[in-house]
Design an enzyme around this catalytic site. Structure first.
Site, PDB file in Angstrom:
ATOM      1  N   LYS A  15       6.669  -0.469   8.399  1.00  0.00           N
ATOM      2  CA  LYS A  15       7.417  -1.394   7.535  1.00  0.00           C
ATOM      3  C   LYS A  15       8.884  -0.966   7.549  1.00  0.00           C
ATOM      4  O   LYS A  15       9.384  -0.329   6.612  1.00  0.00           O
ATOM      5  CB  LYS A  15       6.804  -1.370   6.127  1.00  0.00           C
ATOM      6  CG  LYS A  15       6.937  -2.703   5.426  1.00  0.00           C
ATOM      7  CD  LYS A  15       5.953  -2.823   4.294  1.00  0.00           C
ATOM      8  CE  LYS A  15       6.320  -3.931   3.339  1.00  0.00           C
ATOM      9  NZ  LYS A  15       6.444  -5.267   3.934  1.00  0.00           N
ATOM     10  N   ARG A  41       1.498   4.632   3.870  1.00  0.00           N
ATOM     11  CA  ARG A  41       2.165   3.797   4.889  1.00  0.00           C
ATOM     12  C   ARG A  41       3.664   4.090   4.932  1.00  0.00           C
ATOM     13  O   ARG A  41       4.263   4.102   5.999  1.00  0.00           O
ATOM     14  CB  ARG A  41       1.874   2.318   4.614  1.00  0.00           C
ATOM     15  CG  ARG A  41       2.264   1.423   5.769  1.00  0.00           C
ATOM     16  CD  ARG A  41       1.766   0.003   5.585  1.00  0.00           C
ATOM     17  NE  ARG A  41       2.337  -0.623   4.407  1.00  0.00           N
ATOM     18  CZ  ARG A  41       1.964  -1.814   3.944  1.00  0.00           C
ATOM     19  NH1 ARG A  41       1.012  -2.501   4.546  1.00  0.00           N
ATOM     20  NH2 ARG A  41       2.532  -2.318   2.876  1.00  0.00           N
TER      21      ARG A  41
HETATM   22  N1  PLP Z   1       2.676  -8.109   7.604  1.00  0.00           N
HETATM   23  C1  PLP Z   1       3.990  -8.002   7.355  1.00  0.00           C
HETATM   24  C2  PLP Z   1       4.928  -8.186   8.483  1.00  0.00           C
HETATM   25  C3  PLP Z   1       4.438  -7.736   6.057  1.00  0.00           C
HETATM   26  O1  PLP Z   1       5.733  -7.645   5.799  1.00  0.00           O
HETATM   27  C4  PLP Z   1       3.503  -7.580   5.024  1.00  0.00           C
HETATM   28  C5  PLP Z   1       3.933  -7.289   3.663  1.00  0.00           C
HETATM   29  O2  PLP Z   1       3.898  -6.217   3.190  1.00  0.00           O
HETATM   30  C6  PLP Z   1       2.149  -7.708   5.333  1.00  0.00           C
HETATM   31  C7  PLP Z   1       1.771  -7.966   6.625  1.00  0.00           C
HETATM   32  C8  PLP Z   1       1.108  -7.540   4.265  1.00  0.00           C
HETATM   33  O3  PLP Z   1       0.930  -6.199   3.945  1.00  0.00           O
HETATM   34  P1  PLP Z   1       0.395  -5.765   2.516  1.00  0.00           P
HETATM   35  O4  PLP Z   1      -0.880  -6.479   2.322  1.00  0.00           O
HETATM   36  O5  PLP Z   1       0.212  -4.308   2.636  1.00  0.00           O
HETATM   37  O6  PLP Z   1       1.433  -6.169   1.543  1.00  0.00           O
HETATM   38  C1  COI Z   2       5.208  -7.793   0.829  1.00  0.00           C
HETATM   39  O1  COI Z   2       4.295  -8.618   0.868  1.00  0.00           O
HETATM   40  O2  COI Z   2       5.247  -6.888   0.000  1.00  0.00           O
HETATM   41  C2  COI Z   2       6.298  -7.842   1.787  1.00  0.00           C
HETATM   42  O3  COI Z   2       7.010  -6.885   1.895  1.00  0.00           O
HETATM   43  C3  COI Z   2       6.509  -9.058   2.572  1.00  0.00           C
HETATM   44  C4  COI Z   2       7.895  -9.563   2.479  1.00  0.00           C
HETATM   45  C5  COI Z   2       7.984 -10.707   3.416  1.00  0.00           C
HETATM   46  C6  COI Z   2       8.294  -9.942   1.106  1.00  0.00           C
END
Ligand code: PLP
Ligand code: COI
Length: 341
Positions: free
Chosen positions: A184, A82
């Protein structure tokens, strides 16, 4: 290895400086060999691309102490992929995926004393990030970049631990169609700050963002994807090209189908359908699965039958299975767990 004297069970989601971080620089078309350093300070030119035009992308994952005392991370290969996709969208050089995993392993191992003990409720949050470092004044990509990884021990993302949240439907948009919502990038979070500050002032824990084109479909929150459970027990999760492809959500979809035998629908979810849902949760690395008890849409309250005091039963099973896999209590699918120590 002696652990640091930290009150693990009372940690919130904040920055605690740890001993070592990983740094690698990109110059003249290639990455240097990278190193661990004790220096937590970044020194860059006043006109660096990241400072002028927000050319920065990041990742988030965690290290866990398992029941049998190992230190592991969860699916770091997906974070590596990602980060590459995020970097490419902002015209940045990707950090090689195998080196990404090596950097995570080195950084966590060097900060072993900060990895919270099994059962403490805390974890070590790992933040890899990449940013443009050389002077850029015309709008164009930088030529030089820095990749860093630091770690910080964390507790629950939402204050008060695992308790049902109240969120509001936001009047602000998070990500345009064909924009950057699926990567991200720091810029997605900068533009959410006003919305989150105003939500907090009004007593809400988070914002539910709608699709900006029609404002009828559920996208995600500022830092997590949604999972719903329908009244007939199906797991329903929004599908959209402008939300972050959450690794937690993708893992939970697999867990729901393969471990719990549940039916899963990944599809567009309309705001108007939410009153028919039995449970709602926010999922992400930081959020894990945080239950939502109530969504407020401009004064109209959508109260989930799971209530305001406990996680819904399906959400709870998903939570227990996922965290069981991460902490080594439940056998993980092949390739999900990377053992560090
Ligand atoms: N959506 C957003 C906007 C995020 O910042 C995050 C955090 O990483 C997620 C979803 C969840 O993603 P993940 O499960 O890969 O941490
Ligand atoms: C994460 O869950 O790793 C994120 O980057 C989300 C952030 C709002 C802390």
């Amino acid at each position: 290895m002696e652990k640091k004297n930290i009150d693990w069970s009372n940690l919130g989601f904040g920055y605690v400086q740890t001993d070592k971080r990983y740094v690698s620089n990109f110059k003249d078309g290639s990455w240097d060999e990278g190193t661990l350093t004790s220096d937590a300070t970044v020194v860059i030119n006043e006109c660096a691309g990241v400072l002028q035009y927000a050319q920065t992308v990041f990742e988030g994952l965690k290290a866990y102490t398992t029941e049998d005392g190992h230190i592991v991370t969860f699916r770091p290969d997906l974070n590596a992929a990602r980060l590459k996709a995020s970097a490419e969208r902002l015209e940045m050089p990707a950090f090689p995926e195998d080196r990404f995993i090596d950097a995570i392993v080195q950084t966590v191992a060097a900060n072993e004393a900060y990895v919270p003990p099994y059962g403490s409720g805390a974890t070590l949050y790992i933040r890899p990030y990449l940013f443009g470092t050389n002077p850029v004044i015309g709008v164009k990509p930088a030529d030089e970049y820095q990749f860093r990884v630091f770690t910080t021990p964390v507790g629950p993302y939402f204050k008060g631990g695992v308790r049902p949240l109240t969120i509001r439907v936001s009047d602000f948009d998070r990500a345009a169609p064909h924009g950057t919502g699926h990567i991200k990038a720091g810029l997605n979070y900068a533009m959410s700050l006003h919305a989150i500050v105003s939500a907090h002032k009004e007593g809400y824990d988070e914002n539910l963002y709608l699709d900006p084109a029609t404002r009828t479909k559920v996208e995600e929150t500022g830092g997590a994807n949604f999972l719903f459970v329908s009244k007939d027990g199906k797991v329903v999760t929004p599908k959209s090209s402008s939300i972050l492809p959450s690794i937690t959500r993708r893992s939970l979809v697999y867990v729901a189908k393969e471990y719990l035998g549940l039916e899963v629908e990944e599809r567009e979810v309309y705001l108007s359908e939410l009153e028919d849902m039995a449970e709602c949760g926010l999922c992400g690395t930081a959020a894990v699965i945080s239950p939502v008890g109530k969504i407020v849409d401009h004064g109209k309250e959508i109260c989930f039958p799971s209530g305001m005091s406990e996680m819904g039963p399906v959400t709870k099973k998903l939570y227990e299975t996922l965290t069981g896999i991460q902490m080594g209590r439940i056998e993980a699918p092949e390739g999900w767990i990377k053992v560090i120590r």
